[in-house]
Design an enzyme around this catalytic site. Structure first.
Site, PDB file in Angstrom:
ATOM      1  N   GLY A 131       1.708  -1.179   0.128  1.00  0.00           N
ATOM      2  CA  GLY A 131       0.455  -0.128  -0.357  1.00  0.00           C
ATOM      3  C   GLY A 131       0.590   0.785  -0.287  1.00  0.00           C
ATOM      4  O   GLY A 131       2.163   1.367   0.780  1.00  0.00           O
ATOM      5  N   CYS A 132       0.335   2.277  -0.214  1.00  0.00           N
ATOM      6  CA  CYS A 132       0.920   3.519  -0.600  1.00  0.00           C
ATOM      7  C   CYS A 132       1.406   4.092   0.910  1.00  0.00           C
ATOM      8  O   CYS A 132       2.799   4.033   1.099  1.00  0.00           O
ATOM      9  CB  CYS A 132       0.227   4.320  -1.073  1.00  0.00           C
ATOM     10  SG  CYS A 132      -1.065   4.776  -0.674  1.00  0.00           S
ATOM     11  N   PHE A 133       0.587   4.274   1.429  1.00  0.00           N
ATOM     12  CA  PHE A 133       1.108   4.779   3.383  1.00  0.00           C
ATOM     13  C   PHE A 133       1.931   3.680   4.449  1.00  0.00           C
ATOM     14  O   PHE A 133       2.839   3.989   4.484  1.00  0.00           O
ATOM     15  CB  PHE A 133      -0.140   5.022   4.613  1.00  0.00           C
ATOM     16  CG  PHE A 133      -1.076   6.253   4.203  1.00  0.00           C
ATOM     17  CD1 PHE A 133       0.091   7.240   3.888  1.00  0.00           C
ATOM     18  CD2 PHE A 133      -2.268   6.528   3.834  1.00  0.00           C
ATOM     19  CE1 PHE A 133      -0.880   8.599   4.228  1.00  0.00           C
ATOM     20  CE2 PHE A 133      -2.966   7.869   4.416  1.00  0.00           C
ATOM     21  CZ  PHE A 133      -1.600   8.300   4.364  1.00  0.00           C
ATOM     22  N   MET A 164       7.012  10.463  -0.417  1.00  0.00           N
ATOM     23  CA  MET A 164       7.401   9.321  -1.868  1.00  0.00           C
ATOM     24  C   MET A 164       5.753  10.100  -2.889  1.00  0.00           C
ATOM     25  O   MET A 164       4.874  10.427  -2.003  1.00  0.00           O
ATOM     26  CB  MET A 164       7.036   7.745  -2.032  1.00  0.00           C
ATOM     27  CG  MET A 164       6.217   7.600  -0.629  1.00  0.00           C
ATOM     28  SD  MET A 164       5.935   5.828  -1.117  1.00  0.00           S
ATOM     29  CE  MET A 164       4.471   5.808  -1.235  1.00  0.00           C
TER      30      MET A 164
END
Length: 337
Positions: free
Chosen positions: A140-142, A303
């Site tokens: 996942g991004c987080f 990011m």
């Protein structure tokens, strides 16, 4: 290093969304990839540039409702829960490698869908396993942003106290489907907290930290070790996570620890200088800033949520799986201004 001259045949499921669009943008310019099909039942027959308008002039590909096993890798760019349903309804030939961008297979207790087992695809943690994997659960991004900010401490068994995290994500993190909190009129000039202390990525983060530091609680609620406050930002893309915890390392020792940990990882860079989101948006990079304040180590991790947090990292994983240099097709330019 001389790049192999072969072409990887790739298929994309869910090509009309944000992560599908980013996947197309990367793979169209990847020297070792040929896109065999882009599946989207709602857009079948339309040119991809009719949905992703910036691709006009770059490709004459059309969306398809058909599937083919004449591919080497399949990217699942679909919503959470939909990847598992898709694979249950559409058995994929054994020779096809799968990279799933949803959360369906990221946790150890959900990583199997017979006959496939999914490896957690964070290269900075599992590069060796990824190289021999046939199935990848893309992080996942987080989770990616926060893990990269904490892994070097876990590797030294230094996560001994509560960890405090505040992180803000852009609106693309919510996906393309409209919701009350993704409309411009609500999101613009606004800031809000959501899922405080209870974000779904906490288990994913804890699992990875436990892999390096076995005494770290694998379930987020245990000992309240991770305190995570997520924010919705009023910008389009990017994540900034600020993280602190008590630690005996000096700033110089912490900086060296982080630099040494990421020495063989080309997309993660460590500094004690100030950093900002524009340095990493539209790239596959993660920048980490290290500072010491009293007895606390303070990390800022930044990011692009759609690239290093999704499609870029998926292509990074593909490169590793097929024996390519990790950076192939991913030397992307940031928006400096």
């Amino acid at each position: 290093m001389t790049e192999p001259s072969f072409k990887i045949k790739a298929g994309i499921i869910g090509g009309a969304g944000y992560t599908g669009g980013e996947m197309l943008r990367i793979l169209l310019n990847h020297p070792n990839v040929e896109i065999a099909f882009v599946n989207s039942s709602s857009n079948a027959g339309n040119y991809v540039y009719e949905v992703h308008k910036d691709l006009f002039g770059d490709s004459d590909l059309k969306f398809s409702s058909e599937l083919s096993d004449n591919i080497d890798v399949l990217f699942l760019c679909v919503g959470h829960g939909d990847a598992k349903k898709f694979l249950e309804m559409n058995p994929i030939a054994d020779h096809v490698k799968i990279i799933d961008l949803s959360q369906d297979f990221r946790l150890a207790d959900t990583s199997n869908l017979a006959p496939r087992t999914f490896i957690y695809g964070l290269p900075e943690l599992n590069k060796t396993s990824i190289k021999t994997a046939s199935n990848i659960a893309n992080p996942g991004c987080f989770a990616t942003c926060i893990q990269l900010g904490l892994l070097p401490l876990a590797a030294k068994n230094l996560l001994l106290n509560e960890v405090h995290i505040s992180a803000t994500t852009g609106s693309t993190g919510a996906g393309q489907s409209l919701s009350p909190t993704s409309h411009f009129t609500w999101r613009n000039d606004n800031l809000s907290v959501y899922k405080a202390f209870n974000h779904q990525h906490l288990h994913e983060i804890s699992q990875s930290l436990n892999q390096l530091q076995p005494d770290f609680p694998i379930y987020p609620g245990d000992k309240n070790k991770l305190n995570f406050i997520p924010y919705r930002g009023d910008f389009t893309r990017g994540i900034l996570a600020s993280i602190y915890t008590e630690c005996a390392l000096s700033e110089e020792e912490a900086l060296k620890t982080y630099i040494d940990f990421y020495a063989e990882h080309p997309f993660t860079h460590v500094t004690n200088r100030d950093i900002d989101l524009k340095q990493v948006v539209n790239t596959n990079k993660c920048f980490i800033q290290i500072k010491k304040h009293g007895n606390k180590i303070f990390m800022i991790s930044i990011m692009d949520n759609l690239l290093k947090g999704a499609s870029g990292q998926a292509v990074q994983n593909m490169n590793l799986m097929f024996g390519l240099a990790e950076t192939t097709g991913l030397k992307l330019k940031a928006n400096a201004f």
